[in-house]
Design a protein around this motif. Structure first.
Motif, PDB file in Angstrom:
ATOM      1  N   TYR A  12       0.850  -1.193   0.000  1.00 36.51           N
ATOM      2  CA  TYR A  12       0.000   0.000   0.000  1.00 36.51           C
ATOM      3  C   TYR A  12       0.882   1.238   0.000  1.00 36.51           C
ATOM      4  CZ  TYR A  12      -2.945   3.801   1.705  1.00 36.51           C
ATOM      5  OH  TYR A  12      -3.572   5.004   1.844  1.00 36.51           O
ATOM      6  N   SER A  13       0.577   2.183  -0.875  1.00 38.84           N
ATOM      7  CA  SER A  13       1.274   3.455  -0.919  1.00 38.84           C
ATOM      8  C   SER A  13       0.235   4.569  -0.992  1.00 38.84           C
ATOM      9  CB  SER A  13       2.199   3.513  -2.138  1.00 38.84           C
ATOM     10  OG  SER A  13       2.905   4.729  -2.189  1.00 38.84           O
ATOM     11  N   GLY A  14       0.260   5.437  -0.006  1.00 38.04           N
ATOM     12  CA  GLY A  14      -0.724   6.517   0.063  1.00 38.04           C
ATOM     13  C   GLY A  14      -0.628   7.197   1.411  1.00 38.04           C
ATOM     14  N   HIS A  15      -1.699   7.851   1.797  1.00 39.26           N
ATOM     15  CA  HIS A  15      -1.736   8.508   3.100  1.00 39.26           C
ATOM     16  C   HIS A  15      -2.037   7.507   4.214  1.00 39.26           C
ATOM     17  CE1 HIS A  15      -1.322  12.757   2.136  1.00 39.26           C
ATOM     18  NE2 HIS A  15      -2.126  12.581   1.104  1.00 39.26           N
ATOM     19  N   GLY A  16      -1.465   7.769   5.377  1.00 43.86           N
ATOM     20  CA  GLY A  16      -1.829   7.070   6.596  1.00 43.86           C
ATOM     21  C   GLY A  16      -2.347   8.082   7.589  1.00 43.86           C
ATOM     22  N   SER A  17      -3.159   7.646   8.509  1.00 41.83           N
ATOM     23  CA  SER A  17      -3.733   8.575   9.484  1.00 41.83           C
ATOM     24  C   SER A  17      -4.003   7.833  10.791  1.00 41.83           C
ATOM     25  CB  SER A  17      -5.020   9.187   8.925  1.00 41.83           C
ATOM     26  OG  SER A  17      -5.519  10.189   9.778  1.00 41.83           O
ATOM     27  N   GLN A  18      -4.619   8.520  11.718  1.00 38.07           N
ATOM     28  CA  GLN A  18      -5.035   7.956  12.990  1.00 38.07           C
ATOM     29  C   GLN A  18      -6.384   8.537  13.377  1.00 38.07           C
ATOM     30  OE1 GLN A  18      -1.518   9.081  15.338  1.00 38.07           O
ATOM     31  NE2 GLN A  18      -0.990   6.910  15.521  1.00 38.07           N
ATOM     32  N   MET A  19      -7.106   7.807  14.203  1.00 39.32           N
ATOM     33  CA  MET A  19      -8.361   8.317  14.751  1.00 39.32           C
ATOM     34  C   MET A  19      -8.504   7.803  16.177  1.00 39.32           C
ATOM     35  SD  MET A  19     -11.364   5.982  13.002  1.00 39.32           S
ATOM     36  CE  MET A  19     -11.046   6.667  11.385  1.00 39.32           C
ATOM     37  N   PRO A  20      -9.347   8.459  16.989  1.00 40.93           N
ATOM     38  CA  PRO A  20      -9.508   8.012  18.375  1.00 40.93           C
ATOM     39  C   PRO A  20      -9.961   6.566  18.459  1.00 40.93           C
ATOM     40  CG  PRO A  20     -10.494  10.178  18.064  1.00 40.93           C
ATOM     41  CD  PRO A  20     -10.126   9.681  16.693  1.00 40.93           C
ATOM     42  N   ASP A  21      -9.318   5.812  19.341  1.00 41.69           N
ATOM     43  CA  ASP A  21      -9.694   4.427  19.605  1.00 41.69           C
ATOM     44  C   ASP A  21     -10.743   4.431  20.704  1.00 41.69           C
ATOM     45  OD1 ASP A  21      -9.828   1.686  20.142  1.00 41.69           O
ATOM     46  OD2 ASP A  21      -8.142   1.824  21.538  1.00 41.69           O
ATOM     47  N   THR A  22     -11.997   4.215  20.320  1.00 42.48           N
ATOM     48  CA  THR A  22     -13.089   4.304  21.290  1.00 42.48           C
ATOM     49  C   THR A  22     -13.307   3.008  22.057  1.00 42.48           C
ATOM     50  OG1 THR A  22     -14.718   3.684  19.602  1.00 42.48           O
ATOM     51  CG2 THR A  22     -14.249   6.031  19.871  1.00 42.48           C
ATOM     52  N   GLU A  23     -12.575   1.940  21.681  1.00 41.95           N
ATOM     53  CA  GLU A  23     -12.778   0.640  22.315  1.00 41.95           C
ATOM     54  C   GLU A  23     -11.669   0.273  23.294  1.00 41.95           C
ATOM     55  OE1 GLU A  23     -15.583  -1.436  22.075  1.00 41.95           O
ATOM     56  OE2 GLU A  23     -16.254   0.507  21.352  1.00 41.95           O
ATOM     57  N   GLY A  24     -10.629   1.103  23.398  1.00 43.71           N
ATOM     58  CA  GLY A  24      -9.616   0.911  24.423  1.00 43.71           C
ATOM     59  C   GLY A  24      -8.634  -0.206  24.201  1.00 43.71           C
TER      60      GLY A  24
ATOM     61  N   LEU B  72      -5.354   3.273   7.076  1.00 41.67           N
ATOM     62  CA  LEU B  72      -4.922   3.492   5.699  1.00 41.67           C
ATOM     63  C   LEU B  72      -5.990   4.364   5.053  1.00 41.67           C
ATOM     64  CD1 LEU B  72      -3.837  -0.150   4.745  1.00 41.67           C
ATOM     65  CD2 LEU B  72      -2.473   1.668   5.791  1.00 41.67           C
ATOM     66  N   VAL B  73      -5.580   5.408   4.373  1.00 41.92           N
ATOM     67  CA  VAL B  73      -6.537   6.380   3.828  1.00 41.92           C
ATOM     68  C   VAL B  73      -6.881   5.963   2.395  1.00 41.92           C
ATOM     69  CG1 VAL B  73      -6.979   8.819   3.375  1.00 41.92           C
ATOM     70  CG2 VAL B  73      -5.563   8.152   5.321  1.00 41.92           C
ATOM     71  N   PHE B  74      -7.892   5.105   2.276  1.00 42.04           N
ATOM     72  CA  PHE B  74      -8.324   4.640   0.970  1.00 42.04           C
ATOM     73  C   PHE B  74      -9.091   5.753   0.244  1.00 42.04           C
ATOM     74  CE2 PHE B  74      -8.426  -0.129   2.296  1.00 42.04           C
ATOM     75  CZ  PHE B  74      -7.055  -0.143   2.309  1.00 42.04           C
ATOM     76  N   TYR B  75      -9.428   5.512  -1.013  1.00 39.29           N
ATOM     77  CA  TYR B  75     -10.017   6.569  -1.839  1.00 39.29           C
ATOM     78  C   TYR B  75     -11.322   7.099  -1.257  1.00 39.29           C
ATOM     79  CZ  TYR B  75     -11.619   9.099  -5.975  1.00 39.29           C
ATOM     80  OH  TYR B  75     -12.058  10.078  -6.834  1.00 39.29           O
ATOM     81  N   ASP B  76     -12.124   6.186  -0.679  1.00 35.57           N
ATOM     82  CA  ASP B  76     -13.454   6.599  -0.243  1.00 35.57           C
ATOM     83  C   ASP B  76     -13.636   6.649   1.269  1.00 35.57           C
ATOM     84  OD1 ASP B  76     -13.145   3.844  -0.158  1.00 35.57           O
ATOM     85  OD2 ASP B  76     -15.270   3.432  -0.525  1.00 35.57           O
ATOM     86  N   ARG B  77     -12.728   6.030   2.026  1.00 34.90           N
ATOM     87  CA  ARG B  77     -12.825   6.111   3.476  1.00 34.90           C
ATOM     88  C   ARG B  77     -11.543   5.588   4.111  1.00 34.90           C
ATOM     89  NH1 ARG B  77     -13.572   1.521   6.551  1.00 34.90           N
ATOM     90  NH2 ARG B  77     -14.453  -0.334   5.579  1.00 34.90           N
TER      91      ARG B  77
ATOM     92  N   ASP C  96       3.733   1.897   2.714  1.00 38.10           N
ATOM     93  CA  ASP C  96       4.486   3.148   2.543  1.00 38.10           C
ATOM     94  C   ASP C  96       3.529   4.309   2.785  1.00 38.10           C
ATOM     95  OD1 ASP C  96       6.186   5.178   1.963  1.00 38.10           O
ATOM     96  OD2 ASP C  96       6.902   4.367   0.059  1.00 38.10           O
ATOM     97  N   CYS C  97       3.337   4.604   4.070  1.00 33.20           N
ATOM     98  CA  CYS C  97       2.401   5.662   4.450  1.00 33.20           C
ATOM     99  C   CYS C  97       2.728   6.148   5.855  1.00 33.20           C
ATOM    100  CB  CYS C  97       0.961   5.158   4.402  1.00 33.20           C
ATOM    101  SG  CYS C  97       0.618   3.771   5.508  1.00 33.20           S
ATOM    102  N   CYS C  98       2.174   7.283   6.224  1.00 32.68           N
ATOM    103  CA  CYS C  98       2.347   7.815   7.569  1.00 32.68           C
ATOM    104  C   CYS C  98       1.414   7.103   8.537  1.00 32.68           C
ATOM    105  CB  CYS C  98       2.012   9.299   7.598  1.00 32.68           C
ATOM    106  SG  CYS C  98       3.045  10.325   6.558  1.00 32.68           S
ATOM    107  N   HIS C  99       1.869   6.972   9.781  1.00 26.44           N
ATOM    108  CA  HIS C  99       1.010   6.512  10.879  1.00 26.44           C
ATOM    109  C   HIS C  99       1.125   7.563  11.979  1.00 26.44           C
ATOM    110  CE1 HIS C  99       0.953   1.941   9.714  1.00 26.44           C
ATOM    111  NE2 HIS C  99       0.157   2.684   8.984  1.00 26.44           N
ATOM    112  N   SER C 100       0.839   8.770  11.629  1.00 28.90           N
ATOM    113  CA  SER C 100       1.073   9.873  12.548  1.00 28.90           C
ATOM    114  C   SER C 100      -0.209  10.651  12.774  1.00 28.90           C
ATOM    115  CB  SER C 100       2.153  10.800  11.979  1.00 28.90           C
ATOM    116  OG  SER C 100       2.288  11.941  12.779  1.00 28.90           O
ATOM    117  N   GLY C 101      -0.454  11.021  14.035  1.00 31.16           N
ATOM    118  CA  GLY C 101      -1.631  11.808  14.374  1.00 31.16           C
ATOM    119  C   GLY C 101      -1.336  13.297  14.500  1.00 31.16           C
TER     120      GLY C 101
END
Length: 267
Positions: free
Chosen positions: A81-93, A103-108, A133-138
């Motif tokens: 995978y090559s593209g954007h990486g992201s993070q979001m709040p983990d609501t399940e702990g 992984l930031v896919f085209y639609d979600r 090949d992506c970021c895993h940074s918040g």
């Protein structure tokens, strides 16, 4: 003889309608996917390539599930995978840093736990090799240019404000998904080797021709001249990248010593 299937995803942008007007423009991700597909093809894999608009959650999930039905014990899956990486709040702990990597896919955004769920569909004896090949940074980070002349470099990370906006606008969907994945549990699954472009708190650099990580990987591979196992491969790539981007080596499902000792991309 074992069978090798590979799936290569490269997104030079995302659908702005799904990301609050942000298109996430990048330069080299489609090149990364094509170049990794060429490596896979030369090694005897049957490859599938999904570029930008094709890189939807449904298309990628469908490709993974088709591979899971076809591959048997002793076979191998290569997923890149090559593209954007992201993070979001983990609501399940279930994340120590209270953040889920995506992984930031085209639609979600596609949760790391979702990828693990797809891998668990494979027979336990299938070998899985993943390159991300992506970021895993918040957080947004000031990033120096890559050290090996890869051209103008930019981090492959979704801006923090966009991360917050996209999560808030789709909060119910992502929280329900996290809850569903938590109930399913992780399980052991097949032996999986992951080499990712950077640590969770770091960003990965884009470039004019290839991403910094993929470019370093291709130079180390040297059209198949590389010799050594997966951990040697990781260390050699790491040596070619700046300290601001340290590739990560991670395994799940207890890959065998034989698998780890094989030359990467061995079918």
């Amino acid at each position: 003889m074992p069978t090798g299937l590979s799936i290569h995803v490269g997104l030079n942008k995302v659908d702005p309608a799904k990301y609050n007007g942000w298109d996430g423009q990048l330069m080299a991700c489609e090149n990364d996917a094509r170049d990794m597909a060429a490596v896979a093809r030369a090694a005897g894999f049957e490859e599938t390539v999904l570029l930008t608009e094709q890189g939807t959650a449904d298309n990628i999930t469908s490709a993974l599930r088709k591979a899971a039905k076809k591959l048997k014990d002793g076979d191998i899956l290569l997923f890149t995978y090559s593209g954007h990486g992201s993070q979001m709040p983990d609501t399940e702990g279930d994340e120590p840093d209270e953040l889920d990597e995506t992984l930031v896919f085209y639609d979600r955004q596609f949760l790391d736990d979702e990828l693990n769920r797809e891998f668990r569909r494979f027979s336990p004896g299938v070998r899985i090799f993943t390159l991300l090949d992506c970021c895993h940074s918040g957080t947004a980070t000031e990033v120096p240019a890559a050290a090996e002349g890869n051209g103008e470099a930019a981090p492959r990370v979704m801006p923090v404000l966009r991360q917050q906006q996209v999560f808030e606008q789709n909060q119910e969907f992502y929280q329900n998904l996290q809850r569903e994945l938590r109930k399913e549990g992780n399980g052991a699954g097949p032996g999986t080797v992951l080499i990712s472009a950077c640590q969770d708190h770091q960003v990965a650099l884009d470039g004019r021709v290839n991403g910094a990580f993929t470019g370093a990987l291709l130079r180390v591979w040297d059209e198949g001249a590389f010799s050594g196992g997966y951990q040697d491969f990781h260390r050699s790539i790491k040596d070619r990248l700046p300290r601001s981007q340290v590739p990560n080596f991670h395994t799940t499902g207890s890959p065998s010593a034989d698998f780890l000792g094989q030359k990467p991309f061995t079918v």
